[in-house]
Design a protein around this motif. Structure first.
Motif, PDB file in Angstrom:
ATOM      1  N   GLU A 166       0.832  -1.191   0.000  1.00 45.57           N
ATOM      2  CA  GLU A 166       0.000   0.000   0.000  1.00 45.57           C
ATOM      3  C   GLU A 166       0.873   1.249   0.000  1.00 45.57           C
ATOM      4  N   MET A 167       0.426   2.250  -0.734  1.00 48.29           N
ATOM      5  CA  MET A 167       1.117   3.537  -0.702  1.00 48.29           C
ATOM      6  C   MET A 167       0.109   4.656  -0.896  1.00 48.29           C
ATOM      7  N   PRO A 171      -3.438  12.710  -3.102  1.00 49.29           N
ATOM      8  CA  PRO A 171      -4.830  12.258  -2.957  1.00 49.29           C
ATOM      9  C   PRO A 171      -5.062  10.838  -3.448  1.00 49.29           C
ATOM     10  N   LEU A 172      -4.028  10.190  -3.959  1.00 45.11           N
ATOM     11  CA  LEU A 172      -4.187   8.848  -4.511  1.00 45.11           C
ATOM     12  C   LEU A 172      -3.850   7.786  -3.476  1.00 45.11           C
ATOM     13  N   LYS A 173      -4.663   6.737  -3.417  1.00 45.68           N
ATOM     14  CA  LYS A 173      -4.353   5.549  -2.635  1.00 45.68           C
ATOM     15  C   LYS A 173      -4.088   4.430  -3.632  1.00 45.68           C
ATOM     16  N   LEU A 206      -3.998  -0.957  -8.103  1.00 38.10           N
ATOM     17  CA  LEU A 206      -5.348  -0.450  -7.915  1.00 38.10           C
ATOM     18  C   LEU A 206      -5.228   0.977  -7.397  1.00 38.10           C
ATOM     19  N   THR A 207      -5.641   1.939  -8.201  1.00 35.16           N
ATOM     20  CA  THR A 207      -5.455   3.344  -7.857  1.00 35.16           C
ATOM     21  C   THR A 207      -6.806   3.994  -7.604  1.00 35.16           C
ATOM     22  N   ALA A 236       4.095   3.045 -10.669  1.00 38.34           N
ATOM     23  CA  ALA A 236       2.992   3.278  -9.732  1.00 38.34           C
ATOM     24  C   ALA A 236       3.264   4.492  -8.848  1.00 38.34           C
ATOM     25  N   ALA A 237       4.522   4.642  -8.426  1.00 34.27           N
ATOM     26  CA  ALA A 237       4.866   5.758  -7.542  1.00 34.27           C
ATOM     27  C   ALA A 237       4.858   7.095  -8.261  1.00 34.27           C
ATOM     28  N   SER A 238       4.912   7.096  -9.587  1.00 32.67           N
ATOM     29  CA  SER A 238       4.940   8.354 -10.340  1.00 32.67           C
ATOM     30  C   SER A 238       3.546   8.920 -10.582  1.00 32.67           C
ATOM     31  N   MET A 239       2.502   8.191 -10.233  1.00 28.12           N
ATOM     32  CA  MET A 239       1.145   8.640 -10.547  1.00 28.12           C
ATOM     33  C   MET A 239       0.786   9.919  -9.798  1.00 28.12           C
ATOM     34  N   THR A 240       0.143  10.820 -10.494  1.00 26.64           N
ATOM     35  CA  THR A 240      -0.325  12.063  -9.884  1.00 26.64           C
ATOM     36  C   THR A 240      -1.547  12.544 -10.638  1.00 26.64           C
ATOM     37  N   ILE A 241      -2.278  13.447 -10.025  1.00 25.68           N
ATOM     38  CA  ILE A 241      -3.522  13.951 -10.598  1.00 25.68           C
ATOM     39  C   ILE A 241      -3.359  15.411 -11.008  1.00 25.68           C
ATOM     40  N   ASP A 242      -3.874  15.731 -12.185  1.00 28.63           N
ATOM     41  CA  ASP A 242      -3.987  17.122 -12.606  1.00 28.63           C
ATOM     42  C   ASP A 242      -5.199  17.690 -11.882  1.00 28.63           C
ATOM     43  N   TYR A 243      -4.961  18.592 -10.967  1.00 28.71           N
ATOM     44  CA  TYR A 243      -6.050  19.095 -10.133  1.00 28.71           C
ATOM     45  C   TYR A 243      -7.018  20.017 -10.865  1.00 28.71           C
TER      46      TYR A 243
END
Length: 245
Positions: A166-167, A171-173, A206-207, A236-243
């Motif tokens: 888990e990480m 805002p992402l789990k 699973l994001t 997986a660790a590089s995932m981010t959201i465009d807010y």
């Protein structure tokens, strides 16, 4: 039923350094200057973001368990790893993938992207599903995946033969899932015919974000998956959201 006895690696000091160095993401106020999400995700530090000690591949199931012939390796290659990545996007989700992961055919009916992972065991394929099931409970999905693998004797995988890491990335789990054995998933949805592929491995992420779930599932020969284990953790660790809407 699978219990929470699954081996869980909780984000923290023992987890990945990337989780300790999350980038500052832009706020959601309209007055702030829009930040280029491609530049943002390209700056994320992901070194040492995956775990080690992959499960060794298993051998074939007992005779008569599954009459389907194992699939032959597709385009086996040395797949030299350059360490270079490129930024990809899906809706508002941005991430980095190795340049060696080539775009595969889009999946119907909605044109979902896929990536092909080269390697000595033959190509593996990474599929992406957006919002597979609203409110999807990760453990339920993991139980379903576990039924798609068996041991060499044909028995279901035990709890300790499935790894879950888990990480939290802003805002992402994210739950990273790792299992290996003989791949016996249905050949098609609702099909009674199943694959019979010994020595296979699955790496999945699973994001969860704002009530939606993105499923990244890579399945292929264990020899190929092993060389991309660390790269998958980095991805997986590089995932981010465009807010910004």
């Amino acid at each position: 039923m699978m219990s929470r006895a699954l081996v869980v690696f909780v984000a923290g000091s023992a987890l990945i350094s990337a989780c300790q160095r999350q980038p500052e993401l832009p706020g959601e106020t309209k007055d702030e200057k829009k930040v280029d999400p491609y530049a943002l995700v390209a700056s994320i530090e992901t070194k040492a973001s995956s775990y080690k000690e992959p499960f060794p591949p298993t051998t074939s199931p007992p005779p008569g368990m599954n009459p389907r012939v194992p699939r032959p390796a597709i385009n086996p290659s040395e797949a030299k790893i350059s360490g270079r990545t490129r930024v990809e996007a899906l809706d508002r989700l941005f991430f980095r993938v190795p340049v060696e992961w080539t775009a595969g055919p889009a999946l119907p009916p909605d044109g979902r992207p896929t990536f092909m992972l080269p390697g000595p065991g033959g190509e593996a394929r990474l599929e992406i599903v957006r919002s597979a099931s609203p409110g999807l409970e990760p453990m339920a999905q993991i139980r379903q995946w576990r039924r798609q693998f068996t041991t060499a004797s044909g028995a279901p995988l035990a709890d300790d033969e499935v790894r879950v890491q888990e990480m939290v990335r802003g805002p992402l789990k994210i739950d990273i899932v790792d299992m290996a054995g003989t791949y016996v998933a249905p050949v098609a949805p609702d099909s009674a015919e199943r694959y019979n592929d010994p020595g296979y491995r699955m790496l999945a992420a699973l994001t969860e974000y704002s009530g939606e779930v993105y499923v990244f599932k890579a399945v292929g020969p264990a020899l190929t998956m092993a060389i991309w284990e660390h790269a998958f953790g980095d991805f997986a660790a590089s995932m981010t959201i465009d807010y910004f809407p």
